[in-house]
Structure formats: structure tokens, C-alpha cells
Design an enzyme around this catalytic site. Structure first.
Site, PDB file in Angstrom:
ATOM      1  N   CYS A  13       0.697  -1.035   0.432  1.00 57.11           N
ATOM      2  CA  CYS A  13      -0.092  -0.083  -0.065  1.00 57.11           C
ATOM      3  C   CYS A  13       1.094   1.192  -0.180  1.00 57.11           C
ATOM      4  CB  CYS A  13      -1.171  -0.311   0.845  1.00 57.11           C
ATOM      5  SG  CYS A  13      -2.218  -1.389   0.947  1.00 57.11           S
ATOM      6  N   LEU A  34      12.821  -2.318   4.880  1.00 54.13           N
ATOM      7  CA  LEU A  34      12.126  -2.926   3.870  1.00 54.13           C
ATOM      8  C   LEU A  34      12.413  -4.064   4.631  1.00 54.13           C
ATOM      9  CD1 LEU A  34      15.950  -2.016   1.231  1.00 54.13           C
ATOM     10  CD2 LEU A  34      13.888  -1.669   1.508  1.00 54.13           C
ATOM     11  N   ARG A 102       2.074  -6.962   8.459  1.00 54.47           N
ATOM     12  CA  ARG A 102       0.723  -6.849   8.233  1.00 54.47           C
ATOM     13  C   ARG A 102      -0.168  -8.196   8.257  1.00 54.47           C
ATOM     14  NH1 ARG A 102      -0.790  -8.879   3.846  1.00 54.47           N
ATOM     15  NH2 ARG A 102       0.499  -8.507   2.208  1.00 54.47           N
ATOM     16  N   ASN A 120       6.963  -5.118  17.513  1.00 55.10           N
ATOM     17  CA  ASN A 120       7.190  -4.450  16.145  1.00 55.10           C
ATOM     18  C   ASN A 120       6.072  -3.276  15.724  1.00 55.10           C
ATOM     19  OD1 ASN A 120       8.749  -3.194  13.411  1.00 55.10           O
ATOM     20  ND2 ASN A 120       6.508  -3.412  12.450  1.00 55.10           N
ATOM     21  N   THR A 146      -6.943  -1.328  10.273  1.00 53.94           N
ATOM     22  CA  THR A 146      -7.326  -2.715  10.166  1.00 53.94           C
ATOM     23  C   THR A 146      -9.259  -2.761  10.621  1.00 53.94           C
ATOM     24  OG1 THR A 146      -8.024  -4.995   9.601  1.00 53.94           O
ATOM     25  CG2 THR A 146      -7.173  -3.990  11.320  1.00 53.94           C
ATOM     26  N   SER A 188      -7.131 -12.282  15.104  1.00 56.25           N
ATOM     27  CA  SER A 188      -5.087 -11.839  15.522  1.00 56.25           C
ATOM     28  C   SER A 188      -4.291 -11.462  16.214  1.00 56.25           C
ATOM     29  CB  SER A 188      -4.979 -11.987  13.553  1.00 56.25           C
ATOM     30  OG  SER A 188      -4.568 -11.080  13.457  1.00 56.25           O
ATOM     31  N   TYR A 190      -1.392  -9.929  14.779  1.00 61.18           N
ATOM     32  CA  TYR A 190      -1.488  -8.903  14.197  1.00 61.18           C
ATOM     33  C   TYR A 190      -3.076  -7.423  14.838  1.00 61.18           C
ATOM     34  CZ  TYR A 190      -2.974  -5.899  10.191  1.00 61.18           C
ATOM     35  OH  TYR A 190      -3.657  -4.865   9.607  1.00 61.18           O
ATOM     36  N   HIS A 191      -4.332  -8.220  14.380  1.00 57.04           N
ATOM     37  CA  HIS A 191      -5.283  -7.513  14.042  1.00 57.04           C
ATOM     38  C   HIS A 191      -5.414  -6.730  15.380  1.00 57.04           C
ATOM     39  CE1 HIS A 191      -6.853  -9.919  10.628  1.00 57.04           C
ATOM     40  NE2 HIS A 191      -7.259  -8.402  10.549  1.00 57.04           N
ATOM     41  N   LYS A 194      -3.350  -3.498  15.951  1.00 55.02           N
ATOM     42  CA  LYS A 194      -4.046  -2.696  15.629  1.00 55.02           C
ATOM     43  C   LYS A 194      -4.963  -1.710  16.505  1.00 55.02           C
ATOM     44  CE  LYS A 194      -2.040  -2.249  11.469  1.00 55.02           C
ATOM     45  NZ  LYS A 194      -1.708  -1.026  10.587  1.00 55.02           N
ATOM     46  N   VAL A 220      -7.119  -5.386   0.691  1.00 54.44           N
ATOM     47  CA  VAL A 220      -7.180  -4.734  -0.586  1.00 54.44           C
ATOM     48  C   VAL A 220      -7.254  -5.484  -1.243  1.00 54.44           C
ATOM     49  CG1 VAL A 220      -5.737  -3.079  -1.242  1.00 54.44           C
ATOM     50  CG2 VAL A 220      -5.890  -2.587   0.970  1.00 54.44           C
ATOM     51  N   VAL A 263     -10.313 -21.981  -0.167  1.00 53.31           N
ATOM     52  CA  VAL A 263     -11.247 -21.656   0.548  1.00 53.31           C
ATOM     53  C   VAL A 263     -11.083 -22.541   1.865  1.00 53.31           C
ATOM     54  CG1 VAL A 263     -14.021 -21.802   1.249  1.00 53.31           C
ATOM     55  CG2 VAL A 263     -13.452 -21.231  -1.213  1.00 53.31           C
ATOM     56  N   TYR A 264     -11.178 -21.584   2.981  1.00 50.52           N
ATOM     57  CA  TYR A 264     -10.819 -22.188   4.262  1.00 50.52           C
ATOM     58  C   TYR A 264     -12.256 -22.386   4.480  1.00 50.52           C
ATOM     59  CZ  TYR A 264      -6.343 -21.007   3.895  1.00 50.52           C
ATOM     60  OH  TYR A 264      -4.535 -20.066   3.650  1.00 50.52           O
ATOM     61  N   GLU A 333     -11.908 -18.636  13.480  1.00 51.38           N
ATOM     62  CA  GLU A 333     -12.626 -17.481  13.547  1.00 51.38           C
ATOM     63  C   GLU A 333     -13.801 -17.963  13.066  1.00 51.38           C
ATOM     64  OE1 GLU A 333     -11.330 -15.930   9.532  1.00 51.38           O
ATOM     65  OE2 GLU A 333     -11.097 -17.431   8.819  1.00 51.38           O
TER      66      GLU A 333
HETATM   67  N1  USQ Z   1      -9.332 -16.888   3.638  1.00 48.64           N
HETATM   68  C1  USQ Z   1      -9.807 -18.151   2.460  1.00 48.64           C
HETATM   69  N2  USQ Z   1      -8.810 -18.876   2.195  1.00 48.64           N
HETATM   70  C2  USQ Z   1      -7.232 -18.271   1.452  1.00 48.64           C
HETATM   71  C3  USQ Z   1      -6.860 -17.087   2.792  1.00 48.64           C
HETATM   72  C4  USQ Z   1      -8.083 -16.386   3.313  1.00 48.64           C
HETATM   73  O1  USQ Z   1     -10.432 -18.796   3.078  1.00 48.64           O
HETATM   74  O2  USQ Z   1      -6.548 -19.157   0.734  1.00 48.64           O
HETATM   75  C5  USQ Z   1     -10.187 -16.456   4.087  1.00 48.64           C
HETATM   76  C6  USQ Z   1     -10.223 -16.624   5.752  1.00 48.64           C
HETATM   77  O3  USQ Z   1      -9.991 -17.154   6.402  1.00 48.64           O
HETATM   78  C7  USQ Z   1     -10.316 -15.116   6.261  1.00 48.64           C
HETATM   79  C8  USQ Z   1     -10.841 -14.378   5.266  1.00 48.64           C
HETATM   80  O4  USQ Z   1      -9.776 -15.115   3.750  1.00 48.64           O
HETATM   81  O5  USQ Z   1     -11.461 -15.614   6.468  1.00 48.64           O
HETATM   82  C9  USQ Z   1      -9.380 -12.956   5.373  1.00 48.64           C
HETATM   83  O6  USQ Z   1      -8.166 -13.339   4.987  1.00 48.64           O
HETATM   84  P1  USQ Z   1      -7.739 -12.658   3.805  1.00 48.64           P
HETATM   85  O7  USQ Z   1      -6.191 -13.393   4.397  1.00 48.64           O
HETATM   86  O8  USQ Z   1      -7.556 -12.501   2.546  1.00 48.64           O
HETATM   87  O9  USQ Z   1      -7.534 -11.293   4.953  1.00 48.64           O
HETATM   88  P2  USQ Z   1      -7.034 -10.935   6.704  1.00 48.64           P
HETATM   89  O10 USQ Z   1      -5.869 -11.998   7.251  1.00 48.64           O
HETATM   90  O11 USQ Z   1      -7.629 -10.764   7.588  1.00 48.64           O
HETATM   91  O12 USQ Z   1      -5.817  -9.448   6.728  1.00 48.64           O
HETATM   92  C10 USQ Z   1      -5.719  -9.133   5.487  1.00 48.64           C
HETATM   93  C11 USQ Z   1      -4.151  -8.051   5.179  1.00 48.64           C
HETATM   94  C12 USQ Z   1      -4.519  -7.327   6.731  1.00 48.64           C
HETATM   95  C13 USQ Z   1      -6.483  -6.533   7.123  1.00 48.64           C
HETATM   96  C14 USQ Z   1      -6.971  -6.923   6.599  1.00 48.64           C
HETATM   97  C15 USQ Z   1      -8.417  -5.909   6.531  1.00 48.64           C
HETATM   98  O13 USQ Z   1      -3.452  -9.054   5.490  1.00 48.64           O
HETATM   99  O14 USQ Z   1      -3.467  -6.131   6.769  1.00 48.64           O
HETATM  100  O15 USQ Z   1      -5.388  -5.802   7.994  1.00 48.64           O
HETATM  101  O16 USQ Z   1      -7.290  -7.952   5.495  1.00 48.64           O
HETATM  102  S1  USQ Z   1      -9.586  -7.430   6.832  1.00 48.64           S
HETATM  103  O17 USQ Z   1      -8.903  -8.710   7.050  1.00 48.64           O
HETATM  104  O18 USQ Z   1     -10.902  -5.851   6.874  1.00 48.64           O
HETATM  105  O19 USQ Z   1      -9.136  -7.354   8.426  1.00 48.64           O
END
Ligand code: USQ
Length: 401
Positions: A13, A34, A102, A120, A146, A188, A190-191, A194, A220, A263-264, A333
Site C-alpha cells: 500500500c 525494507l 501486516r 514491532n 484495519t 489474530s 496482528y489485528h 492495530k 485490499v 477456501v477455508y 474464526e
Molecule cells: N481465506 C480463505 N482462503 C485463503 C486465504 C484466506 O478462505 O486462501 C479467508 C480467511 O480465513 C479469512 C478471509 O479469507 O476469513 C480473509 O483473509 P485474508 O488473508 O484475505 O485477510 P486478513 O488475514 O484478514 O488480513 C488482510 C490484510 C491485513 C488487513 C486485513 C483487513 O493482510 O493487513 O488489515 O486484511 S480485514 O480483513 O478487514 O481485517
């Protein structure tokens, strides 16, 4: 013209945000150690797109547009004195803060990765705020947060922009209204960082009067922006691996590589999404509409659409002929959730969202199919598990690395 420091300006981003703000006439300084490129070495993977080294990118931008961008190699979480020196010398009007780890799966890989992400991200945010306070300058901080701070249980209500109106009964028996930070429920480590960032912003905002805009961004999708398309050396990063690849980008590469879509669970998770072009526009809108002095932390929901994971898989499958695989979920989740989000602040500032159905074909053609020969199929499987039980379930089903 504003002077803007972009912390984490080499990332997925941060790079397109830096270019977009530079093209809009602002003077940009990128601060980046980096770290993201170094994590690629650790994970033995790399961006699907052939990104160029940071100085080559910046030179290419100057050759293409005549605009210069400064670069400072600083670890924001560790090198406070150097950060303060840059904040003092560069004299920014605004700082965009993306200098955080992230990826949710990366943050859950091991106790080392949990500790690294917490140390970090929280030190980075505290250092930025402390440096702005110590500099004595009035600098607007724009943070990429997020949507995940709200959690992904069905709320039964539209998720507001950061603050929740609550009615409390005080000791006299009178009922009064309060606005509090929406209770966090991070999924997580990470979340969770934030979520904690929000308290740091709130504290420094009240104590030091620092103006902050916290952007609660969704997932994104997309790769290129008008600026990164100007020259092949400006191309943006695209992650597809099990740790850093986000769901839709992963599905697009999987389809191009002839790999089943991962798909998880049964894909009932509903998430918020935004295109990378809208991300860069939102950050510009946030910077150019700074909060007033004394205003509380301003929180915008930076998302434009919601989808279920299985809807996305079905859409990609219908456009590419890919097969869908339902895998044991490596994450802890909710299997299914509803999600409605208020994003009226950005719409009110003039954002005209790019819809997924419009941009997806270009992604399939120009990114996934063009660069699929750079995809290492062995890096697609998820290798991070939220718990040992999740690891065992995945291994028993023959999924995961
Ligand atoms: N998922 C699948 N299959 C995959 C990868 C992910 O089914 O191969 C599912 C996950 O279980 C989850 C959803 O897709 O339910 C989203 O996972 P993701 O890896 O696309 O997103 P996430 O881990 O939530 O993190 C990403 C960014 C993070 C940002 C966040 C926004 O890495 O930096 O803050 O999206 S949010 O999801 O709205 O919190």
C-alpha cells in the site's frame, strides 16, 4: 503542496500511496527499513510481480515524472533517534504510518512471530507519536488500521466509524449517552496490535493534541494504480503465498496456476474489501481534509464492498474455470458471519468506489496470467495455524504445509 513522510513507503500500500501523493504535487519522503523484502527471504518466496529495488523505483519515478522522492532507511520501531531527526529535518505537515507487520497468518506462525509483531507494531506506533510530540510540530498522522479491530462476529448492526454510542445509567439513576471506541475483538495477534494502536492514538491525541486519522481498512485487492502503471520499473508488489497473500489475490493466482481455490471452511466468512486505487485516493482525501486542532481521533472505515469468501471463489471460478477446494480452516474464526459497514465519511468526501466486477478481469489478464510463471506452487499452501489443533486438523486432511 504538503510535505509528507510515508513510513512503510516501500510496501504494497505504501508504494502506490507515495506515488499518488507525489503526483498530486506533494513532497514525499519514504521511511522504510525494507522489512517486508527481508521477510520474503525468510519465507523463501517473493512478489509475483517483479518489483525493483527501492532506489531504482525512486529513480524511475523521477525519470518518468520529474518528481523527486527522498528515501530514509530507518527501522521506526528500533531507531527512535534517527526517526526524530528525520521528522525534525524533513518538517512534514503529515505522516502516513504504514510501518507495521501486516499479515495475520505471519503473526500467528510461532511465538517468535507473535512477539516480533507485537514489539514491532506497538513500538513503531509509539515512536511515531512520541517523535511528533517531541518535535513540537503540528503534524497530522494518518494511520492505516484495519476493519479487523471490530471483529468478525455478526454484530446485528451496521458497524459505525470507530465510535459506538452507548447509553449508561449513572449513580443518580439518570441515563446518559456516551461515545466510546467500538469494543475490539481482534482475530489474530496482528489485528490485536492495530486494536492497541487505537489506545496510543487516543492517549497522545488527548495529552499532546496530536491530530490523528485512523483508517480502518478492509482487504485490499488489485495491484496497479494509475501511477505504478506509468513505467514497468514502478510495478507494485503482489503477494500470493500462504502468509502474506490476501484471499482474492490468492484465488486469482491459484486460478492462473491451475491450483484449486483454497477456501477455508465452507467460505461463509464475510469480509470488507477495497481496490488499491481506492486505497490511494482515500489516503489523499484523508490528508487533504485534516481534522481540526483539538478534534478527537478521526476514524474512517476504508472499505467499499463486502463479500463472502465463497462468493469470491465462485466468481473467480466462473471467470476462469478453476476448481474450488474446501480446506480445514487454519484460523480460529466464525465459520459464517454477516457484515454491514458504515463508510459514509469517504463517500461524503467524494470517493467513487471501483466495483469488484469491473476491475477483476484486468487483474486476471494483466497480473495473474502475465506473471504466473513466477509463482512457486509450493508457497500457496497455508503454513501458519492459529492453534496446534488447527495444525493437526489440516495435516490430517492433507492440507497445509
Ligand atoms: N481465506 C480463505 N482462503 C485463503 C486465504 C484466506 O478462505 O486462501 C479467508 C480467511 O480465513 C479469512 C478471509 O479469507 O476469513 C480473509 O483473509 P485474508 O488473508 O484475505 O485477510 P486478513 O488475514 O484478514 O488480513 C488482510 C490484510 C491485513 C488487513 C486485513 C483487513 O493482510 O493487513 O488489515 O486484511 S480485514 O480483513 O478487514 O481485517
Amino acid at each position: 503542496m504538503m510535505r509528507i513522510l510515508c513510513l512503510g513507503g516501500d510496501g504494497f500500500c505504501g508504494w502506490p500511496i507515495s506515488l499518488h501523493l507525489s503526483r498530486a504535487g506533494h513532497q514525499i519522503g519514504i521511511v522504510d527499513n525494507l522489512a517486508r523484502r527481508k521477510i520474503d527471504l525468510e519465507l523463501e518466496t517473493e512478489s509475483l510481480t517483479p518489483i525493483r529495488p527501492i532506489r531504482e523505483r525512486i529513480d524511475a519515478w523521477r525519470d518518468t515524472t520529474g518528481q523527486s522522492i527522498d528515501y530514509f532507511d530507518i527501522d521506526v520501531a528500533e531507531q527512535y533517534d534517527r526517526l526524530l531527526a528525520v521528522v525534525t529535518a524533513f518538517q512534514p505537515d503529515a505522516i502516513v504510518h504504514l510501518a507495521e507487520q501486516r499479515a495475520a497468518p505471519y503473526s500467528m506462525k510461532s511465538s517468535w512471530h507473535k512477539r516480533y509483531t507485537v514489539s514491532n507494531n506497538l513500538n513503531a506506533t509509539n515512536n511515531v507519536l512520541a517523535a511528533v510530540a517531541e518535535s513540537g510540530r503540528d503534524i497530522h498522522i494518518v494511520h492505516i488500521g484495519t476493519m479487523g479491530v471490530y471483529g468478525y462476529a455478526t454484530a446485528g448492526m451496521t458497524i459505525p466509524e470507530g465510535y459506538l454510542k452507548v447509553k449508561v445509567t449513572v449513580d443518580s439513576g439518570e441515563e446518559i449517552m456516551h461515545e466510546i471506541l467500538y469494543p475490539t475483538s481482534p482475530g489474530s495477534i496482528y489485528h490485536m496490535t492495530k486494536s492497541q494502536d487505537q489506545l496510543l492514538f487516543s492517549f497522545y491525541n488527548r495529552n499532546d493534541g496530536i491530530r490523528v486519522t485512523d483508517l480502518h481498512q478492509g482487504i485490499v485487492w488489485g495491484t496497479q494504480t494509475a501511477e505504478t502503471k506509468l513505467d514497468s520499473r514502478l510495478i507494485n508488489r503482489f503477494d500470493y503465498d500462504g502468509d502474506f497473500g490476501t484471499v482474492l489475490n490468492r484465488f486469482l493466482v491459484q486460478a492462473a496456476a491451475g491450483h484449486p481455490l483454497t477456501v477455508y471452511g465452507n467460505g461463509g466468512q464475510t469480509r470488507a474489501f477495497i481496490n488499491i486505487e481506492d486505497t490511494v485516493r482515500c489516503v489523499r482525501l484523508a490528508i487533504e481534509s485534516a481534522p481540526r486542532p483539538g478534534e478527537r481521533v478521526r476514524i474512517f472505515n476504508q472499505m467499499t464492498e463486502t463479500f463472502r469468501v465463497r462468493e469470491l471463489a465462485e466468481l473467480v471460478a466462473s471467470m476462469t474455470g478453476a476448481r474450488i477446494a474446501e480446506l480445514p480452516n487454519p484460523r480460529v474464526e466464525a465459520a459464517e458471519n454477516e457484515l454491514k459497514v458504515d463508510n459514509s465519511s469517504f463517500l461524503g468526501l467524494g470517493l467513487d468506489p471501483i466495483r469488484l466486477e469491473v476491475g477483476l478481469l484486468e487483474e486476471i489478464r494483466d497480473i495473474a496470467r502475465t506473471y504466473v510463471n513466477r509463482c512457486h506452487e509450493g508457497k500457496i499452501a497455508c503454513s501458519s495455524f492459529w492453534t496446534e489443533e488447527r495444525r493437526r486438523q489440516s495435516q490430517a486432511a492433507g492440507a497445509g504445509a
